[in-house]
Design a protein around this motif. Structure first.
Motif, short mmCIF file in Angstrom:
data_model
loop_
_atom_site.label_atom_id
_atom_site.label_comp_id
_atom_site.label_asym_id
_atom_site.label_seq_id
_atom_site.Cartn_x
_atom_site.Cartn_y
_atom_site.Cartn_z
N LYS A 58 0.83 -1.20 0.00
CA LYS A 58 0.00 0.00 0.00
C LYS A 58 0.88 1.27 0.00
O LYS A 58 0.61 2.23 -0.72
CB LYS A 58 -0.90 -0.03 1.23
CG LYS A 58 -1.88 1.13 1.36
CD LYS A 58 -2.88 0.82 2.47
CE LYS A 58 -3.77 2.02 2.77
NZ LYS A 58 -3.10 3.00 3.63
N THR A 59 1.96 1.25 0.77
CA THR A 59 2.87 2.40 0.85
C THR A 59 3.54 2.66 -0.49
O THR A 59 3.67 3.81 -0.93
CB THR A 59 3.93 2.15 1.93
OG1 THR A 59 3.28 1.97 3.19
CG2 THR A 59 4.91 3.32 2.02
N GLU A 62 1.10 4.13 -3.00
CA GLU A 62 0.76 5.51 -2.67
C GLU A 62 1.90 6.48 -2.92
O GLU A 62 1.69 7.68 -3.08
CB GLU A 62 0.30 5.60 -1.21
CG GLU A 62 -1.05 4.93 -0.97
CD GLU A 62 -1.42 4.89 0.51
OE1 GLU A 62 -0.54 5.22 1.34
OE2 GLU A 62 -2.59 4.54 0.82
N PRO A 65 1.52 7.87 -7.06
CA PRO A 65 0.11 7.86 -7.49
C PRO A 65 -0.08 8.19 -8.96
O PRO A 65 -1.09 7.79 -9.56
CB PRO A 65 -0.53 8.92 -6.59
CG PRO A 65 0.60 9.85 -6.23
CD PRO A 65 1.80 8.97 -6.12
N ASP A 404 -1.45 -5.61 -0.16
CA ASP A 404 -2.30 -4.43 -0.22
C ASP A 404 -3.76 -4.77 0.12
O ASP A 404 -4.38 -4.12 0.97
CB ASP A 404 -2.21 -3.81 -1.62
CG ASP A 404 -3.10 -2.59 -1.78
OD1 ASP A 404 -3.00 -1.68 -0.93
OD2 ASP A 404 -3.89 -2.54 -2.74
N ARG A 408 -5.83 -3.65 3.64
CA ARG A 408 -7.06 -2.86 3.57
C ARG A 408 -8.22 -3.60 4.25
O ARG A 408 -9.09 -2.96 4.87
CB ARG A 408 -7.41 -2.54 2.11
CG ARG A 408 -6.38 -1.61 1.45
CD ARG A 408 -6.73 -1.29 0.02
NE ARG A 408 -5.64 -0.60 -0.67
CZ ARG A 408 -5.40 0.70 -0.60
NH1 ARG A 408 -6.19 1.47 0.14
NH2 ARG A 408 -4.40 1.24 -1.25
#
Length: 457
Positions: A58-59, A62, A65, A404, A408
């Motif tokens: 996820k990091t 992000e 983007p 990811d 979440r």
């Protein structure tokens, strides 16, 4: 997260997809769009981040983007246009060669997988059909080399290991390379890099040209464990189950180094297969090893295997502490026995067709909260089936830690709830707690580990 330095570039194939017809390029463009594009973008971004110290998918996503990657057609084939790509993947405006090779390997594997599924060539209703699918994926990636004698050692272990443990893996890899053995790992950092790094030196000493450093991964893992730059053959399998089957089909021996939940998942997968009645007489060397300081970890994992799967499972695994040379000698001897067995049985050297893999180990496990709560962690089933359910439990924990989608889900619904018999859950609790205390769940330096699971009886 603070945006990082980016660049724009156009790259042409290297290592894969160099010779394509215009129709094939058009098919690639069509297949590599829509929902497949998001998957390819994620894998490409991970490859371009090779060398990153983050283990959080996820990091990484992000951090870039605005990253985009487009498949373009030209008269002589295909090219990729990258917008806002990580600048560290380039030197003086040119993409690093190993990164370029792996980028097109990702395109090859992801698009070919989708093409096979769309053409309905895969029989997922039978174990043989799934194995045949794995075979075709590996053959398309040019991994299978007929006639080459067995020498591929699969090295499993954690990405989050101490400096001493990492150095130990390099020494073991060096000893394996001196004996002409090749290395196959999950292709990321830590244990997945150390043996390869050690083997590159010993291969050079022995003047071995064409040493193989095979990395097998899958989309959910690659973003969290970007390939290390030593990998010279990258294959992205569609899911963790196909990836694990690929390891045991192409490998000729397995070494377990210190690790965490992912390593326990791999060990349980392999032991579950070896415990199948059809595989009891099939030679397949399995060694657990580490430096002296890692002895408690190895003993804890071995104790867990005994408490859950029994002493017979423990006997399939040889433990060697702090002796890289002995590890390599034992592995070389074990692979020699594999070679003799394959010759006697007329089995292929490049793909282990005789290994029986139960369907419990082949069908993808989606670690939703409902599926994790439904795991059958009880005694009233064959041992190899219990191993399959335990493997899924660890697979879910890995997902909650680094993938990811799993991260979440935990953010949205809270920790997974895992239940089972008391005499299974207590050893599981002790093992997981030891992983947390030894910082084996996340990369060192990250914030304190927050468990993504709750255990109950």
């Amino acid at each position: 997260m603070t945006p990082r330095k980016t660049t724009n570039a156009t790259v042409t194939p290297k290592g894969s997809l160099e010779t394509l017809s215009q129709r094939e390029v058009q098919q690639l463009r069509e297949t590599g769009s829509g929902s497949v594009y998001a998957l390819f973008r994620q894998c490409a971004l991970a490859i371009l981040n090779t060398g990153s110290h983050s283990d959080n998918a996820k990091t990484i996503l992000e951090a870039y983007p605005d990253f985009e990657i487009r498949i373009l057609q030209q008269d002589r084939g295909i090219r990729l246009e990258l917008c806002n790509a990580p600048a560290d993947a380039f030197v003086d405006g040119e993409m690093i060669a190993s990164t370029r090779e792996m980028l097109f390997s990702a395109l090859r594997d992801i698009v070919y997988t989708q093409s096979e599924l769309e053409n309905k060539r895969v029989d997922f209703s039978s174990s043989k059909g799934i194995t045949d699918y794995v075979f075709h994926l590996l053959r398309n990636a040019r991994t299978l080399r007929a006639g080459v004698e067995p020498k591929i050692v699969v090295c499993w272990g954690g990405h989050s290991i101490s400096t001493e443990e990492y150095k130990y893996t390099k020494v073991v890899g060096h000893e394996l390379g001196l004996r002409g053995l090749d290395i196959c790992t999950g292709c990321g950092p830590g244990v997945m890099k150390g043996p390869m790094k050690g083997a590159t030196i010993s291969h050079a000493k022995q003047r071995i040209v064409g040493g193989r450093y095979l990395g097998l991964t899958e989309p959910g893992i690659i973003a969290a464990e970007a390939p290390n730059p030593i990998v010279n053959e990258l294959v992205i399998l569609p899911d963790i189950e196909k990836r694990l089957e690929a390891f045991v089909r192409v490998g000729h021996g397995i070494i377990i180094f210190p690790g965490g939940a992912g390593t326990a998942e791999e060990l349980l997968y392999f032991l579950g297969i070896l415990m199948h009645p059809a595989n009891q007489d099939l030679p397949f060397p399995l060694i657990m090893t580490g430096p002296k300081k890692a002895a408690p970890y190895i003993e804890q994992l071995h104790e867990f295997i005994g408490a859950t799967l029994g002493p017979e499972a423990q006997q399939r695994c040889k433990i060697i502490i702090n002796d890289p040379s002995l590890v390599a000698r034992e592995m070389a001897q074990g692979i020699s026995e594999v070679t003799q067995y394959r010759r006697k049985q007329n089995d292929a050297f490049h793909f282990n067709w005789l290994l029986t893999i139960d369907e419990h180990f082949q069908h993808p496990f989606e670690p939703t909260h409902e599926n994790m709560a439904s795991l059958k962690l009880t005694r009233n089933q064959p041992v190899h089936e219990l191993a399959a359910h335990l493997r899924r439990a660890f697979s879910g924990i890995v997902a909650g830690n680094v993938k990811d989608k799993g991260i979440r889900r935990i953010e949205l619904h809270g920790p997974y709830e895992i239940t089972g018999d008391k005499d299974i859950m207590q050893p599981l609790d002790r093992l997981l707690q030891a992983f947390v205390e030894q910082h084996r769940m996340k990369l060192p330096g990250n914030t304190a580990y927050v468990p993504c699971y709750k255990l109950a009886t």
